[in-house]
Design an enzyme around this catalytic site. Sequence first.
Site, PDB file in Angstrom:
ATOM      1  N   GLU A  37       8.818  13.504  12.721  1.00 38.44           N
ATOM      2  CA  GLU A  37       8.344  14.682  12.640  1.00 38.44           C
ATOM      3  C   GLU A  37       8.063  15.410  13.835  1.00 38.44           C
ATOM      4  O   GLU A  37       6.897  15.656  14.236  1.00 38.44           O
ATOM      5  CB  GLU A  37       7.423  14.659  11.455  1.00 38.44           C
ATOM      6  N   HIS A  70       4.162  10.510  11.761  1.00 40.79           N
ATOM      7  CA  HIS A  70       5.521  10.056  11.324  1.00 40.79           C
ATOM      8  C   HIS A  70       6.587  10.472  12.393  1.00 40.79           C
ATOM      9  O   HIS A  70       6.805  11.571  12.856  1.00 40.79           O
ATOM     10  CB  HIS A  70       5.912  10.909   9.946  1.00 40.79           C
ATOM     11  N   HIS A 129       2.559  17.779   9.601  1.00 37.39           N
ATOM     12  CA  HIS A 129       3.785  16.882   9.220  1.00 37.39           C
ATOM     13  C   HIS A 129       4.828  17.958   9.294  1.00 37.39           C
ATOM     14  O   HIS A 129       4.713  19.171   9.225  1.00 37.39           O
ATOM     15  CB  HIS A 129       3.636  16.224   7.903  1.00 37.39           C
ATOM     16  N   GLU A 181       2.590  20.696   5.984  1.00 38.90           N
ATOM     17  CA  GLU A 181       4.077  20.352   6.098  1.00 38.90           C
ATOM     18  C   GLU A 181       4.681  21.689   6.716  1.00 38.90           C
ATOM     19  O   GLU A 181       4.758  22.889   6.308  1.00 38.90           O
ATOM     20  CB  GLU A 181       4.617  20.160   4.661  1.00 38.90           C
TER      21      GLU A 181
HETATM   22  C1  GEM Z   1       3.264  13.138   2.953  1.00 43.99           C
HETATM   23  S1  GEM Z   1       2.231  14.339   3.913  1.00 43.99           S
HETATM   24  C2  GEM Z   1       1.026  13.825   3.276  1.00 43.99           C
HETATM   25  C3  GEM Z   1       0.834  14.335   1.794  1.00 43.99           C
HETATM   26  N1  GEM Z   1      -0.577  14.161   1.222  1.00 43.99           N
HETATM   27  C4  GEM Z   1      -0.636  13.563   0.096  1.00 43.99           C
HETATM   28  N2  GEM Z   1      -1.853  12.850  -0.164  1.00 43.99           N
HETATM   29  N3  GEM Z   1       0.254  13.804  -0.900  1.00 43.99           N
HETATM   30  C5  GEM Z   1       3.426  11.817   3.273  1.00 43.99           C
HETATM   31  O1  GEM Z   1       2.724  11.148   3.916  1.00 43.99           O
HETATM   32  O2  GEM Z   1       4.344  11.211   2.312  1.00 43.99           O
HETATM   33  C6  GEM Z   1       4.904  13.763   3.388  1.00 43.99           C
HETATM   34  C7  GEM Z   1       5.157  13.664   4.889  1.00 43.99           C
HETATM   35  O3  GEM Z   1       5.109  12.473   5.361  1.00 43.99           O
HETATM   36  O4  GEM Z   1       5.292  14.628   5.629  1.00 43.99           O
HETATM   37 ZN    ZN Z   2       4.904  13.197   7.701  1.00 45.45          ZN
END
Ligand code: GEM
Ligand code: ZN
Length: 445
Positions: free
Chosen positions: A187, A184, A319, A392
Site C-alpha cells: 500500500e 501493509h 491504507h 482506504e
Molecule cells: C483492512 S484495513 C482495516 C479495516 N478495519 C477493520 N477493522 N475492518 C485490513 O486491515 O484488512 C484492509 C486493508 O488492509 O487495507
Molecule cells: Zn491495508
Amino acid sequence: MRPRPRGVRTTVLAAALTLALAAPLAAAQAQNPPAGAADTAELPHQYEVSGVTTAAARTALAATGAAIDEVHGRAAVVTADRRQLALVRALGHSVRRLPDPPGFAAGTGVTPGVKGFPSGYTKYHTYEQANQAIDALIAKYPSLLTKTVIGKSHEGRDIIALKLSRNAAKDEAEPEVLFTAHQHAREHLTVEMALYLLTEFTGKYGSDPRVTKLLDSREIWIVPDLNPDGGTYDIATGSFRNWRKNRQPNTGSTAVGTDLNRNWEYKWGCCGGSSGSPSAETYRGPAAASSPEVRAVEKFVRSRVVGGKQQITAAIDFHTYSELVMWPYGFTNNPTAPGMTQDDHDAFAAVGRSMAESNGYTPEQSSELYITDGSIDDWLWGDQKIFAYTFEMYPSSSGAGGFYPKDTVIPRETARNREAVLRLLENADCMYRSIGKEGTYCKGK
Ligand code: GEM
Ligand code: ZN
Ligand code: CA
C-alpha cells in the site's frame, strides 16, 4: 471495498460453521503444495470471488486467511496463496484469477537488494528516498518539524515518528493527533500520503490561515512507514510482489510475515477476524504485539499519556484501496459495545461522515466490510480512547489500479484528503462537539 445494499445479516456463526466443516478437507489439500513451491506460495495473487453477498459471507471469506481487498455487488476481490484459495473454494465460491501487478516478480525468496520502483512508478518513495525527503524538510523547517526514532523493524530499519507543530521541540499542552501509514507493504500510496501532509503543513505554515492555526494549537504526529521491511521486499526485484505482511519469520513454517493490522493488543484473535496460520495474508502473529513494528508504535502511543491523560485524541491509519472512511469497532458488528457508548459511536460517525463528504469516500463502521480483530483502530480506541479512523485511499477497484496505481495519481489522491485531515484536526480538541455534547464531555478539559 465498495458500499453494499444493506442485506439481512445471516449469522456469522452459520458462515463460520460452514468454514469449520469445509476447512479440514481443503486445508489438507492446501497444506501440501507441490514440492519447491514454498517460494511461489509466498507470492500470492488476486482473485475475484463470486457469490459474496452478506457481511457474514465476507467474514467467512476473511476467516480463510485471504485478505479481502475489495467488495463490490455480489463479488469480492481477495489476495490469496494456494492454501487460502483452496479454503475459499471450499466455501463454495467460484474464483477468477486477476492479472498480476505490472512486472509481477516470479516467485523468489531471495531479496537481491532494493532496486526501487519500476517505470511508471518511480515517483513513489523507497524507504531511503522517503527518509531523505523527510530529513530535508526537517532541515528547512527546524522549528516546525522534529523526528524521533520510536523503534526498529524486524530487519533493523528505523520506525520514526515526526512531530509537526509550532515549537515542535517543546511538549505543549495542546491536543495531539496521530497519522500512521504503510502497515501493509504493497500500500505504497499511503507513504506518499504521509509525505504530502509533512510537505503541505510545513510549506503552508504562515500563509494558509487554517494550517497556521492548527500548527499553533495542535501537536501532529506522523508515522510515515510502519512496515519498511515489507515495503522494501515488495519492490526488491524492481517489480511488485503483492506483499502485505511484515518480514518476520515464523517458527515451524516456511511462511514469512505477520499481518501488522491483526497484531495489535486489543481483542487480538478474539472473533474470527484474523488467521492463526503463518501462511495466511491475515496471520495475527504468535502473540499480540509480537511484531517489533506494532510494539514500537504501541510504546510510543502509551508514552503520550502525560499526567495520567492520553494527549492524542484522534488518529487516521492510512491504507489502500477502496475509498472508505471507517471507524471502530472492527471486531463486532454492533455499533455499541463495552467501551463504545452511543455518544462515542455517534461522534465517530458524525466526524467520519464529515471527512467522507470532503473526499468522496464511503463512510462506515469497519466491521460492515468484514470482522477484523487485533486492528490498530480497535486498539487505539479500545485501549487508549483515541478516536481512530481507517482510511482506504484510491482507487475504488482493482480495475482502476488496485494496489499499484501509476505515480501520476500521487498529487491528486494525496491532496484529496487535505480537507478531511483539516476537519479531524479541527475537531480534535473535542470530538463530541460534532454531536452537540461539548458541555457533557469537554468543558474545562
Ligand atoms: C483492512 S484495513 C482495516 C479495516 N478495519 C477493520 N477493522 N475492518 C485490513 O486491515 O484488512 C484492509 C486493508 O488492509 O487495507
Ligand atoms: Zn491495508
Ligand atoms: Ca503536547
